[in-house]
Design an enzyme around this catalytic site. Sequence first.
Site, PDB file in Angstrom:
ATOM      1  N   ARG A  56       0.833  -1.213   0.000  1.00  0.00           N
ATOM      2  CA  ARG A  56       0.000   0.000   0.000  1.00  0.00           C
ATOM      3  C   ARG A  56       0.871   1.268   0.000  1.00  0.00           C
ATOM      4  NH1 ARG A  56      -4.859  -1.976   4.025  1.00  0.00           N
ATOM      5  NH2 ARG A  56      -6.388  -2.392   2.395  1.00  0.00           N
ATOM      6  N   LYS A  70     -12.629 -10.180   8.680  1.00  0.00           N
ATOM      7  CA  LYS A  70     -13.615  -9.126   8.956  1.00  0.00           C
ATOM      8  C   LYS A  70     -15.005  -9.669   8.587  1.00  0.00           C
ATOM      9  CE  LYS A  70     -10.407  -5.276   8.230  1.00  0.00           C
ATOM     10  NZ  LYS A  70      -9.976  -4.188   7.337  1.00  0.00           N
ATOM     11  N   GLY A 113     -12.698  -4.518   1.473  1.00  0.00           N
ATOM     12  CA  GLY A 113     -14.075  -4.089   1.722  1.00  0.00           C
ATOM     13  C   GLY A 113     -14.518  -3.059   0.697  1.00  0.00           C
ATOM     14  N   GLY A 142      -6.024  -5.511   1.765  1.00  0.00           N
ATOM     15  CA  GLY A 142      -4.677  -5.314   2.301  1.00  0.00           C
ATOM     16  C   GLY A 142      -4.008  -6.627   2.638  1.00  0.00           C
TER      17      GLY A 142
HETATM   18  N1  LIG Z   1     -10.139 -19.303   9.801  1.00  0.00           N
HETATM   19  C1  LIG Z   1      -9.614 -18.159  10.195  1.00  0.00           C
HETATM   20  N2  LIG Z   1      -9.596 -17.810  11.510  1.00  0.00           N
HETATM   21  C2  LIG Z   1      -9.036 -16.645  11.909  1.00  0.00           C
HETATM   22  N3  LIG Z   1      -8.478 -15.722  11.077  1.00  0.00           N
HETATM   23  C3  LIG Z   1      -8.479 -16.024   9.777  1.00  0.00           C
HETATM   24  C4  LIG Z   1      -9.034 -17.224   9.260  1.00  0.00           C
HETATM   25  N4  LIG Z   1      -8.877 -17.223   7.916  1.00  0.00           N
HETATM   26  C5  LIG Z   1      -8.231 -16.084   7.602  1.00  0.00           C
HETATM   27  N5  LIG Z   1      -7.978 -15.350   8.718  1.00  0.00           N
HETATM   28  C6  LIG Z   1      -7.243 -14.066   8.828  1.00  0.00           C
HETATM   29  O1  LIG Z   1      -7.878 -13.074   8.048  1.00  0.00           O
HETATM   30  C7  LIG Z   1      -6.970 -11.998   7.973  1.00  0.00           C
HETATM   31  C8  LIG Z   1      -7.284 -11.137   6.759  1.00  0.00           C
HETATM   32  O2  LIG Z   1      -8.646 -10.755   6.793  1.00  0.00           O
HETATM   33  P1  LIG Z   1      -9.220  -9.409   6.145  1.00  0.00           P
HETATM   34  O3  LIG Z   1      -8.646  -8.231   6.857  1.00  0.00           O
HETATM   35  O4  LIG Z   1     -10.703  -9.576   6.159  1.00  0.00           O
HETATM   36  O5  LIG Z   1      -8.650  -9.451   4.653  1.00  0.00           O
HETATM   37  P2  LIG Z   1      -8.326  -8.232   3.648  1.00  0.00           P
HETATM   38  O6  LIG Z   1      -7.442  -7.244   4.365  1.00  0.00           O
HETATM   39  O7  LIG Z   1      -7.652  -8.858   2.484  1.00  0.00           O
HETATM   40  O8  LIG Z   1      -9.681  -7.623   3.303  1.00  0.00           O
HETATM   41  C9  LIG Z   1      -5.592 -12.621   7.925  1.00  0.00           C
HETATM   42  O9  LIG Z   1      -4.771 -11.987   8.884  1.00  0.00           O
HETATM   43  C10 LIG Z   1      -5.849 -14.102   8.255  1.00  0.00           C
HETATM   44  O10 LIG Z   1      -4.952 -14.619   9.229  1.00  0.00           O
HETATM   45  O1  LIG Z   2      -7.497  -2.659   5.389  1.00  0.00           O
HETATM   46  C1  LIG Z   2      -8.477  -2.075   4.952  1.00  0.00           C
HETATM   47  O2  LIG Z   2      -9.540  -2.710   4.400  1.00  0.00           O
HETATM   48  P1  LIG Z   2      -9.549  -4.236   3.845  1.00  0.00           P
HETATM   49  O3  LIG Z   2      -9.077  -5.158   4.970  1.00  0.00           O
HETATM   50  O4  LIG Z   2     -11.003  -4.460   3.530  1.00  0.00           O
HETATM   51  O5  LIG Z   2      -8.672  -4.288   2.628  1.00  0.00           O
HETATM   52  C2  LIG Z   2      -8.587  -0.571   4.927  1.00  0.00           C
HETATM   53  O6  LIG Z   2      -7.387   0.030   5.395  1.00  0.00           O
HETATM   54  C3  LIG Z   2      -9.799  -0.105   5.724  1.00  0.00           C
HETATM   55  O7  LIG Z   2      -9.625  -0.418   7.077  1.00  0.00           O
HETATM   56  P2  LIG Z   2     -10.915  -0.603   8.015  1.00  0.00           P
HETATM   57  O8  LIG Z   2     -11.644  -1.852   7.540  1.00  0.00           O
HETATM   58  O9  LIG Z   2     -10.370  -0.751   9.418  1.00  0.00           O
HETATM   59  O10 LIG Z   2     -11.768   0.645   7.854  1.00  0.00           O
END
Ligand SMILES: Nc1ncnc2c1ncn2[C@@H]1O[C@H](COP(=O)(O)OP(=O)(O)O)[C@@H](O)[C@H]1O
Ligand SMILES: O=C(OP(=O)(O)O)[C@H](O)COP(=O)(O)O
Length: 404
Positions: free
Chosen positions: A37, A202, A384, A360
């Site tokens: 990023r 998330k 998201g 991210g």
């Molecule tokens: N089964 C699981 N239990 C707990 N954490 C998980 C699981 N599967 C994936 N994760 C965690 O999800 C995290 C990423 O999630 P998220 O922030 O939603 O993705 P992104 O940033 O790509 O949108 C990673 O740190 C990973 O370790």
């Molecule tokens: O990591 C982010 O989103 P993402 O995990 O959905 O890619 C952005 O920095 C937004 O962070 P936030 O979901 O805490 O508002």
Amino acid sequence: MALRTIESLGDLSGRRVIVRCDLNVPLTDGVVTDDGRIRASLPTLNALLHRGAKVVVISHLGRPEGAPDERYSLRPVAQRLSELLGAPVAFASDTVGASAADAVRGLADGGIAVLENLRFNPGETSKDAAERQAFADALATFGDAMVSDGFGVVHRKQASVYELAQTLPSAAGSLISAETDVLDRLTERPERPYTVVLGGSKVSDKLGVIAHLLPRVDRLLIGGGMLFTFLAAQGHKVGASLLEADQLDTVRGYLAEAEQRGVQIVLPTDVVVAERFAADAPHSVQRADALEEGPAGASGLGLDIGPETAARFAELVASSTTVFWNGPMGVFEFPAFAGGTRAVAEALTRVSGLGVVGGGDSAAAVRALGFTDDDFGHVSTGGGASLEFLEGKKLPGLEVLGWQ
Ligand SMILES: Nc1ncnc2c1ncn2[C@@H]1O[C@H](COP(=O)(O)OP(=O)(O)O)[C@@H](O)[C@H]1O
Ligand SMILES: O=C(OP(=O)(O)O)[C@H](O)COP(=O)(O)O
């Protein structure tokens, strides 16, 4: 209407330009472990610096709760930015206080400063529009114009994303333009079969997007933390795995709607279950509909999709023409639980049409597993944000820049 461009801001030489980036990068012991990023922010920052602007970078990092918390300091990020720019970057230890004012006052033309984490201030994420506006007004004293370039956060109605862009003359940076260009192709007329793969942690954020994706996609593959809410909705045990217990009825509704629409929701048939959340935790592969309890009464923790599921997901991804993937399939940070994420990443490199990985942590995951951004059609900095864009939702951080 299209996004306002930086050119619309006129001559920026010698002017103070606040740039809202998304520098929310993974850190381990204060060290940036994936600088994707930060790199993605460079084109806009370099363009402004070359025009002789005084650049004031603002960002959030993680989810601190409206107060300073050293674990979420942007200091290591400013350090990495300085290395990547090959130029000094001033760092302010607060966001709208004396240190920030000093840093901005000290900027030469073509100079750059990073202010401390926006979310150390309650006004940034407040639900109260007046509180957000008050914080945006305080930030606005540091700029003559504002460039919004944090694509990962455009779905958040937060002070630095929304109110600040209304308060100062504002425009979109090149990252936001590039991201919206690619994602537009997925929203308008995706070539079919169109598959969306969801995972990550998330869970509550992402369950909500499913309702809006169902009318648009052919297949939805569910892995990561959210798979357990689906298994529980079908009446299965999930041990101590991530679970949104209050979403079970909603998820049952999604399953029924998918069936009615002829959309395939594909759930794991096997899961890698660990005794505890640790890289070296003993683990085994278990049937998804019969997750056993862990030893000594402890509940098992599902940390990855199993090998059978990984192979099935890979086949469905590689045979799709358009794929959007957000959220690692498991806790990829621990090698023992990275198999599902690796399998989906590898399959995504074989998609004949457009294969996009967004988020991210998802982008960090594919890089950590040895893939490069060139292996994919597009690597988006927003998870998201991309998902909500694909839903066809109006995003506050884009609307405020003229997007319609
Ligand atoms: N089964 C699981 N239990 C707990 N954490 C998980 C699981 N599967 C994936 N994760 C965690 O999800 C995290 C990423 O999630 P998220 O922030 O939603 O993705 P992104 O940033 O790509 O949108 C990673 O740190 C990973 O370790
Ligand atoms: O990591 C982010 O989103 P993402 O995990 O959905 O890619 C952005 O920095 C937004 O962070 P936030 O979901 O805490 O508002």
